[in-house]
Design a protein around this motif. Sequence first.
Motif, PDB file in Angstrom:
ATOM      1  N   SER A  45       0.800  -1.223   0.000  1.00 22.89           N
ATOM      2  CA  SER A  45       0.000   0.000   0.000  1.00 22.89           C
ATOM      3  C   SER A  45       0.837   1.280   0.000  1.00 22.89           C
ATOM      4  N   ALA A  66      -3.831  -7.775  -8.770  1.00 25.10           N
ATOM      5  CA  ALA A  66      -4.425  -6.479  -9.129  1.00 25.10           C
ATOM      6  C   ALA A  66      -4.028  -5.371  -8.151  1.00 25.10           C
ATOM      7  N   ALA A  67      -3.963  -5.693  -6.866  1.00 23.00           N
ATOM      8  CA  ALA A  67      -3.608  -4.676  -5.870  1.00 23.00           C
ATOM      9  C   ALA A  67      -2.168  -4.203  -6.075  1.00 23.00           C
ATOM     10  N   GLU A  68      -1.265  -5.143  -6.339  1.00 25.46           N
ATOM     11  CA  GLU A  68       0.132  -4.757  -6.581  1.00 25.46           C
ATOM     12  C   GLU A  68       0.243  -3.932  -7.863  1.00 25.46           C
ATOM     13  N   GLU A  69      -0.437  -4.361  -8.905  1.00 30.49           N
ATOM     14  CA  GLU A  69      -0.390  -3.599 -10.162  1.00 30.49           C
ATOM     15  C   GLU A  69      -0.892  -2.173  -9.955  1.00 30.49           C
ATOM     16  N   ALA A  70      -1.952  -2.011  -9.187  1.00 31.37           N
ATOM     17  CA  ALA A  70      -2.501  -0.672  -8.945  1.00 31.37           C
ATOM     18  C   ALA A  70      -1.509   0.193  -8.180  1.00 31.37           C
ATOM     19  N   MET A  71      -0.810  -0.399  -7.223  1.00 31.43           N
ATOM     20  CA  MET A  71       0.146   0.374  -6.435  1.00 31.43           C
ATOM     21  C   MET A  71       1.390   0.711  -7.261  1.00 31.43           C
ATOM     22  N   GLU A  73       1.470   1.393 -10.311  1.00 29.33           N
ATOM     23  CA  GLU A  73       1.120   2.533 -11.168  1.00 29.33           C
ATOM     24  C   GLU A  73       1.340   3.858 -10.452  1.00 29.33           C
ATOM     25  N   CYS A  74       1.352   3.848  -9.130  1.00 29.71           N
ATOM     26  CA  CYS A  74       1.571   5.066  -8.346  1.00 29.71           C
ATOM     27  C   CYS A  74       3.054   5.345  -8.097  1.00 29.71           C
TER      28      CYS A  74
END
Length: 108
Positions: A45, A66-71, A73-74
């Motif tokens: 996170s 998906a959670a790792e990919e979303a993070m 991207e940040c």
Amino acid sequence: MTKIKFIEADGKEHEVEAQEGQSVMQAALNNLVPGIVAECGGFASCATCHGYVDEAWRTKIPPPDAAEEAMIECAFHVQPNSRLTCQIKVTPALDGMVVRLPVSQTNE
């Protein structure tokens, strides 16, 4: 023990021994590798454990969820081989793995 090599953006190398089952992030923290901050403690996170997994090792680790990919991207300086090291579990198959650290992990 599994050996993992971390390479800072300036080329300085740190080879550490990691225990099976711990995360690559934890192995870095246990060995005071600069650039792995791990502000969230390994919950995918914060992206402060961002690293680039060398191509030879990308097929030996599960793909990011998906959670790792979303993070990721940040994160700064994202590349196709970007991963959160907190999400990579150490296995004997990873012996010799190389993780490069983005310049944003040590110089910003």
